[in-house]
Design an enzyme around this catalytic site. Structure first.
Site, mmCIF file in Angstrom:
data_model
loop_
_atom_site.group_PDB
_atom_site.id
_atom_site.type_symbol
_atom_site.label_atom_id
_atom_site.label_comp_id
_atom_site.label_asym_id
_atom_site.label_seq_id
_atom_site.Cartn_x
_atom_site.Cartn_y
_atom_site.Cartn_z
ATOM 1 N N ASP A 1 0.826 -1.208 0.000
ATOM 2 C CA ASP A 1 0.000 0.000 0.000
ATOM 3 C C ASP A 1 0.857 1.254 0.000
ATOM 4 O O ASP A 1 0.344 2.371 -0.117
ATOM 5 C CB ASP A 1 -0.998 0.005 1.159
ATOM 6 C CG ASP A 1 -0.348 -0.048 2.529
ATOM 7 O OD1 ASP A 1 0.894 -0.145 2.617
ATOM 8 O OD2 ASP A 1 -1.089 0.007 3.535
ATOM 9 N N GLU B 1 -1.198 -5.387 8.694
ATOM 10 C CA GLU B 1 -0.385 -4.812 9.760
ATOM 11 C C GLU B 1 -0.909 -5.350 11.080
ATOM 12 O O GLU B 1 -2.083 -5.169 11.419
ATOM 13 C CB GLU B 1 -0.421 -3.289 9.699
ATOM 14 C CG GLU B 1 0.259 -2.755 8.455
ATOM 15 C CD GLU B 1 0.446 -1.247 8.456
ATOM 16 O OE1 GLU B 1 0.123 -0.592 9.471
ATOM 17 O OE2 GLU B 1 0.921 -0.714 7.432
ATOM 18 N N ASP C 1 -1.058 -6.067 -0.199
ATOM 19 C CA ASP C 1 -1.429 -5.445 1.069
ATOM 20 C C ASP C 1 -2.938 -5.246 1.163
ATOM 21 O O ASP C 1 -3.586 -4.844 0.182
ATOM 22 C CB ASP C 1 -0.773 -4.068 1.188
ATOM 23 C CG ASP C 1 0.489 -4.098 2.032
ATOM 24 O OD1 ASP C 1 0.687 -5.062 2.785
ATOM 25 O OD2 ASP C 1 1.283 -3.150 1.934
ATOM 26 N N GLU D 1 9.434 -4.102 10.481
ATOM 27 C CA GLU D 1 9.824 -2.801 9.933
ATOM 28 C C GLU D 1 10.249 -1.823 11.022
ATOM 29 O O GLU D 1 9.588 -1.689 12.051
ATOM 30 C CB GLU D 1 8.680 -2.168 9.131
ATOM 31 C CG GLU D 1 9.051 -0.788 8.584
ATOM 32 C CD GLU D 1 8.066 -0.195 7.613
ATOM 33 O OE1 GLU D 1 8.336 0.898 7.087
ATOM 34 O OE2 GLU D 1 7.011 -0.825 7.373
#
Length: 286
Positions: free
Chosen positions: A50, A121, A89, A188
């Site tokens: 994304d 996420e 995503d 990340e």
């Protein structure tokens, strides 16, 4: 031999999961058919991230990305990627409300793009959703640490895991995703000592971005890696400087057009000699 039998075998979620502790997994983002075709030979996994909202569409964050945008770019990548596993995503708002909503949107992504998996996420509440999807046949890659879709909570993109409470929360999110069945976990923007700890704590391979070389693989936004932007995040290594090359090419083109040097004879079409003779004599027949 049929064309079908000649096609390369596409890498799958079990293939990626089996790479835990083995050869590092090579991943890059891809948003377009031409780029996916180039990257396919070199990557094990292509992520239709994304991040395309910022990289391709000029949005200030990933929050404004829609399902339609992800599907459109996922379709483009799948048209030319033949070997690498393709993951798409799930955009902000498409999976957080309930596992049922997540399933409907994930199923739509896989049906309409042909991709092999989705990525979410993984905040504190997402592990049950990961399990819900995996139990119903949808491979899931999770994402812990810096969560771009949560930028409005932090106010900016910033590294994570620099205090004990934050480290514990990220490690717990990774463990929960792993136990829920995620086939891989993106880590990340975390303190470099946390990523190896996560990697050792989970059965799924970890894919680092701004994390540590000790992860089971690495991913970068391809446009960052190619130097298409003036600013480069700290965790990115530039392998090219295409921004300057494109600027130079556009400048040369503009100069040639303004000086009427382009197009020249090599770039124009001309009539056959016989046709030229007839035109010169006023004969307009074919």
């Amino acid at each position: 031999m049929s064309r079908h039998s000649e096609a390369p075998r596409r890498i799958t979620a079990p293939d990626i999961r089996a790479r835990k502790g083995g050869d590092p997994i090579v991943c890059l983002t891809a948003y377009t058919a031409p780029m996916a075709e180039i990257l396919d030979d070199h990557c094990d996994l292509l992520l239709v991230g994304d991040s395309l909202g910022m990289v391709v569409h000029g949005l200030p964050s990933t929050v404004g990305v829609t399902m339609e945008m992800m599907i459109l770019h996922g379709q483009a990548v799948m048209r030319t990627a033949k070997k690498a596993m393709v993951v798409v995503d799930m955009p902000f708002g498409s999976y957080e409300a309930s596992p049922e909503l997540a399933y409907a949107n994930a199923a739509r992504i896989l049906k309409e793009t042909g991709a092999q998996a989705v990525k979410v996420e993984a905040g504190a509440t997402v592990a049950p959703t990961v399990k819900f999807l995996v139990d119903r046949g949808i491979p899931v890659m999770s994402h812990v640490g810096l969560l771009p879709q949560a930028v409005n909570i932090d106010g900016k993109f910033k590294a994570k895991g620099r205090d004990e409470a934050e480290r514990a929360a990220i490690l717990e999110a990774a463990r929960a995703s792993d136990e829920a069945g995620a086939f891989a976990i993106v880590v990340e923007g975390v303190d470099e000592t946390l990523a190896p700890e996560i990697t050792a704590a989970v059965k799924a391979p970890t894919i680092g971005i701004g994390a540590s070389a000790d992860c089971d693989g690495q991913i970068l936004v391809v446009d960052d890696m190619l130097g298409l932007f003036g600013w480069t995040p700290k965790f990115v290594r530039r392998y090219a400087n295409l921004k300057d090359e494109i600027d130079k090419a556009a400048s040369g083109y503009a100069a040639d057009v303004r000086a009427r040097r382009f197009p020249a004879a090599a770039e124009t079409y001309s009539l056959s000699k016989a046709r030229q003779a007839r035109v010169a004599q006023g004969d307009k027949r074919g």
